[in-house]
Design a protein around this motif. Structure first.
Motif, short mmCIF file in Angstrom:
data_model
loop_
_atom_site.label_atom_id
_atom_site.label_comp_id
_atom_site.label_asym_id
_atom_site.label_seq_id
_atom_site.Cartn_x
_atom_site.Cartn_y
_atom_site.Cartn_z
N GLU A 128 74.88 37.81 59.74
CA GLU A 128 74.22 36.41 59.59
C GLU A 128 72.86 36.49 59.70
OE1 GLU A 128 76.27 33.61 61.74
OE2 GLU A 128 77.65 34.71 62.36
N LEU A 129 71.88 36.02 58.82
CA LEU A 129 70.36 36.25 58.87
C LEU A 129 69.82 35.02 58.86
CD1 LEU A 129 67.96 38.07 58.08
CD2 LEU A 129 68.57 37.59 55.43
N TYR A 130 69.00 34.93 59.88
CA TYR A 130 68.25 33.86 60.08
C TYR A 130 66.62 34.00 60.08
CZ TYR A 130 72.85 32.03 61.41
OH TYR A 130 74.20 31.71 61.75
N PRO A 131 66.11 33.79 59.18
CA PRO A 131 64.53 34.14 59.00
C PRO A 131 63.99 32.77 59.43
CG PRO A 131 65.39 33.33 56.64
CD PRO A 131 66.76 33.41 57.57
N GLY A 132 62.77 33.05 60.25
CA GLY A 132 61.92 32.25 60.76
C GLY A 132 60.34 32.72 60.45
N GLN A 133 59.27 31.78 61.01
CA GLN A 133 58.15 32.15 60.80
C GLN A 133 57.65 33.26 61.77
OE1 GLN A 133 55.82 28.81 62.02
NE2 GLN A 133 56.23 27.52 60.12
N TRP A 134 58.31 33.29 62.91
CA TRP A 134 57.98 34.72 63.79
C TRP A 134 58.64 35.85 63.58
CZ3 TRP A 134 62.42 36.36 65.48
CH2 TRP A 134 63.57 35.53 65.25
N GLY A 135 59.77 35.74 62.74
CA GLY A 135 60.69 37.08 62.39
C GLY A 135 61.90 36.61 61.83
N VAL A 136 62.93 37.67 62.20
CA VAL A 136 64.06 37.43 61.95
C VAL A 136 65.42 37.62 63.04
CG1 VAL A 136 66.01 38.33 59.89
CG2 VAL A 136 63.68 38.22 59.39
N MET A 137 66.41 36.85 63.05
CA MET A 137 67.46 36.90 63.78
C MET A 137 68.77 37.53 63.08
SD MET A 137 68.54 37.21 66.91
CE MET A 137 68.05 35.97 68.26
N LEU A 138 69.19 38.86 63.29
CA LEU A 138 70.37 39.16 62.55
C LEU A 138 71.61 39.35 63.62
CD1 LEU A 138 68.65 42.12 60.79
CD2 LEU A 138 69.69 40.26 59.79
N PHE A 139 72.50 38.64 63.03
CA PHE A 139 73.93 38.66 63.94
C PHE A 139 74.98 39.76 62.95
CE2 PHE A 139 72.38 34.97 65.67
CZ PHE A 139 72.46 35.12 66.93
N ALA A 140 75.39 41.06 63.76
CA ALA A 140 76.21 41.86 62.78
C ALA A 140 77.49 41.88 63.71
CB ALA A 140 75.70 43.11 63.01
N HIS A 141 78.72 41.98 63.01
CA HIS A 141 79.85 42.03 63.38
C HIS A 141 80.71 42.97 62.62
CE1 HIS A 141 83.57 40.89 65.22
NE2 HIS A 141 84.12 40.52 64.07
N THR A 142 81.22 43.96 63.18
CA THR A 142 82.29 44.78 62.40
C THR A 142 83.42 44.34 62.18
OG1 THR A 142 82.82 45.76 64.55
CG2 THR A 142 80.84 46.71 63.51
N GLY A 143 84.19 44.88 61.38
CA GLY A 143 85.28 44.59 60.83
C GLY A 143 86.70 45.14 61.96
N GLY A 144 86.40 45.72 63.01
CA GLY A 144 87.22 45.90 63.81
C GLY A 144 87.82 44.77 64.64
#
Length: 95
Positions: free
Chosen positions: A57-73
């Motif tokens: 999940e990728l959430y860009p903003g003016q300050w930068g980017v917040m990424l959430f990663a979830h593995t298939g496990g």
């Protein structure tokens, strides 16, 4: 760059615009493919295993980017803690 593990199968990665500039990326133009390569590299350098299929999940903003990663496990089953409701006086008007 900040990495925060979330449970056993995921994590959050916070990248500022300064963190992205050495790679030639900007928060507004970062694609999911580029984010996946960044997240794999960052997790590898931090010594956090990230194996199998990765959902991003990728959430860009003016300050930068917040990424959430979830593995298939499989996520471990955790019981939901239950607490009894606290009894007390209910205020009808705001304090």
């Amino acid at each position: 760059m900040t990495i925060q593990p979330i449970g056993d199968a995921g994590g959050a990665l916070c990248l500022s615009a300064a963190d992205l500039s050495p790679y030639g990326f900007s928060p507004s133009t970062l694609t999911l493919e580029q984010a996946l390569s960044l997240i794999k590299d960052a997790y590898r350098r931090a010594g956090i295993p990230l194996e199998g299929t990765v959902e991003l999940e990728l959430y860009p903003g003016q300050w930068g980017v917040m990424l959430f990663a979830h593995t298939g496990g499989e996520m471990p089953a955790r019981p939901i803690p239950r607490r009894p409701l606290r009894r007390g006086r209910i205020r009808r008007e705001p304090t």
